[in-house]
Design a protein around this motif. Structure first.
Motif, mmCIF file in Angstrom:
data_model
loop_
_atom_site.group_PDB
_atom_site.id
_atom_site.type_symbol
_atom_site.label_atom_id
_atom_site.label_comp_id
_atom_site.label_asym_id
_atom_site.label_seq_id
_atom_site.Cartn_x
_atom_site.Cartn_y
_atom_site.Cartn_z
ATOM 1 N N GLU A 1 0.818 -1.205 0.031
ATOM 2 C CA GLU A 1 -0.183 -0.080 -0.095
ATOM 3 C C GLU A 1 0.939 1.431 -0.054
ATOM 4 O O GLU A 1 0.563 2.103 -0.382
ATOM 5 C CB GLU A 1 -0.988 -0.060 1.262
ATOM 6 C CG GLU A 1 -0.238 -0.066 2.380
ATOM 7 C CD GLU A 1 -1.182 -0.212 4.030
ATOM 8 O OE1 GLU A 1 -2.409 0.119 3.793
ATOM 9 O OE2 GLU A 1 -0.981 -0.878 4.464
ATOM 10 N N ARG B 1 -8.015 -3.358 -3.815
ATOM 11 C CA ARG B 1 -7.488 -3.331 -2.251
ATOM 12 C C ARG B 1 -7.273 -4.854 -1.395
ATOM 13 O O ARG B 1 -8.357 -5.159 -0.840
ATOM 14 C CB ARG B 1 -7.316 -2.655 -1.335
ATOM 15 C CG ARG B 1 -6.247 -1.969 -0.057
ATOM 16 C CD ARG B 1 -6.657 -0.685 0.281
ATOM 17 N NE ARG B 1 -6.690 -0.067 1.066
ATOM 18 C CZ ARG B 1 -5.205 0.865 0.640
ATOM 19 N NH1 ARG B 1 -5.403 1.597 -0.366
ATOM 20 N NH2 ARG B 1 -4.506 1.309 1.595
ATOM 21 N N ASP C 1 -1.782 -3.035 3.428
ATOM 22 C CA ASP C 1 -2.624 -3.571 2.626
ATOM 23 C C ASP C 1 -2.056 -4.309 1.480
ATOM 24 O O ASP C 1 -0.865 -3.518 1.051
ATOM 25 C CB ASP C 1 -3.099 -3.228 2.411
ATOM 26 C CG ASP C 1 -4.950 -2.688 3.325
ATOM 27 O OD1 ASP C 1 -4.748 -3.278 3.989
ATOM 28 O OD2 ASP C 1 -5.095 -1.645 3.125
ATOM 29 N N ARG D 1 -7.074 -6.902 1.639
ATOM 30 C CA ARG D 1 -7.221 -6.047 2.450
ATOM 31 C C ARG D 1 -5.989 -6.667 4.081
ATOM 32 O O ARG D 1 -6.550 -7.975 3.882
ATOM 33 C CB ARG D 1 -8.203 -5.429 3.313
ATOM 34 C CG ARG D 1 -8.277 -4.262 2.579
ATOM 35 C CD ARG D 1 -10.102 -3.575 2.963
ATOM 36 N NE ARG D 1 -10.759 -4.911 3.086
ATOM 37 C CZ ARG D 1 -11.713 -4.708 3.257
ATOM 38 N NH1 ARG D 1 -12.216 -4.020 3.901
ATOM 39 N NH2 ARG D 1 -13.450 -5.867 3.596
ATOM 40 N N LYS D 2 -5.462 -6.205 3.935
ATOM 41 C CA LYS D 2 -4.614 -7.045 5.538
ATOM 42 C C LYS D 2 -3.864 -8.379 5.674
ATOM 43 O O LYS D 2 -4.360 -9.153 5.540
ATOM 44 C CB LYS D 2 -5.458 -7.133 6.709
ATOM 45 C CG LYS D 2 -5.711 -5.758 7.016
ATOM 46 C CD LYS D 2 -6.409 -6.541 8.733
ATOM 47 C CE LYS D 2 -6.866 -3.965 8.910
ATOM 48 N NZ LYS D 2 -7.366 -4.521 10.606
#
Ligand SMILES: CC(C)(COP(=O)(O)OP(=O)(O)OC[C@H]1O[C@@H](n2cnc3c(N)ncnc32)[C@H](O)[C@@H]1OP(=O)(O)O)[C@@H](O)C(=O)NCCC(=O)NCCS
Length: 170
Positions: A130, A149, A162, A151-152
């Motif tokens: 990210e 994206r 991300d 995420r995590k």
């Protein structure tokens, strides 16, 4: 294999690349943006092992980014299998003294076309972290589109982060 470009060449690795490869790869700023499989510190032995792995692969998918005289970075892809055999993930890095000159953009445009043509791919993707704005720009300039994206989806240097999903689709 060799592809001659305006700003760099892309070619097969050679055993004699090991010393120079480790000199540029041994950089925490580079490691911070790559998978943990990329060693840090990065020794000449690490470079020798990597080069011998890259040279033994058939088909060859990991290549050196070079000036006329030396290796200055790496670019490569992993081909997927089974139902995803029309897809590959691409990755790249460049020695810090050479950043910001358009070199990896040049290399990405060329290697994306090479990979599509050589392996009959429909999709090549990358998952920059990210924080990696330089990599987002490289991907955009090379014709990749942001798809989402994740995420995590990763942990790097002790931080959960991300990853952004960029893809080139023919
Ligand atoms: C990411 C990396 C490969 C870029 O290579 P490069 O040859 O310097 O890239 P280019 O010069 O082709 O393009 C870089 C672009 O990012 C921009 N950029 C650089 N740093 C930036 C920042 N902090 N914020 C926003 N944009 C930035 C440049 O201005 C340029 O865009 P522009 O042409 O629109 O001005 C190189 O920095 C690197 O090796 N980083 C460490 C490893 C890595 O991140 N690998 C990719 C993992 S996904």
């Amino acid at each position: 294999m060799i592809i001659e470009l305006e700003k760099c060449n892309i070619r097969s690795y050679q055993p004699s690349d090991a010393e120079t490869l480790s000199k540029y790869a041994n950089n925490r700023k580079i490691w911070l943006n790559l998978r943990d499989g990329f060693p840090h510190p990065y020794t000449t032995d690490d470079a020798k092992n990597f080069i011998s792995m890259a040279m033994s692969k058939n088909p060859e998918t990991y290549f050196a980014i070079c000036t006329k005289t030396e290796v200055i970075g790496g670019i490569g892809y992993s081909l997927h299998t089974d139902i995803e055999r029309i897809s590959a993930e691409i990755g790249y890095w460049l020695g810090e003294p050479f950043w910001g000159k358009g070199i990896v953009t040049d290399a990405m445009k060329a290697l994306t076309q090479y990979a599509v043509n050589t392996h009959g791919l429909y999709r090549i993707y990358a998952v920059p972290y990210e924080t990696n704005k330089a990599s987002f720009r490289v991907l955009e300039k090379a014709g990749y589109q942001l798809e989402g994206r994740m995420r995590k989806s990763a942990i790097k240097d002790g931080k959960v982060i991300d990853q952004l999903l960029y893809a080139y689709v023919i």
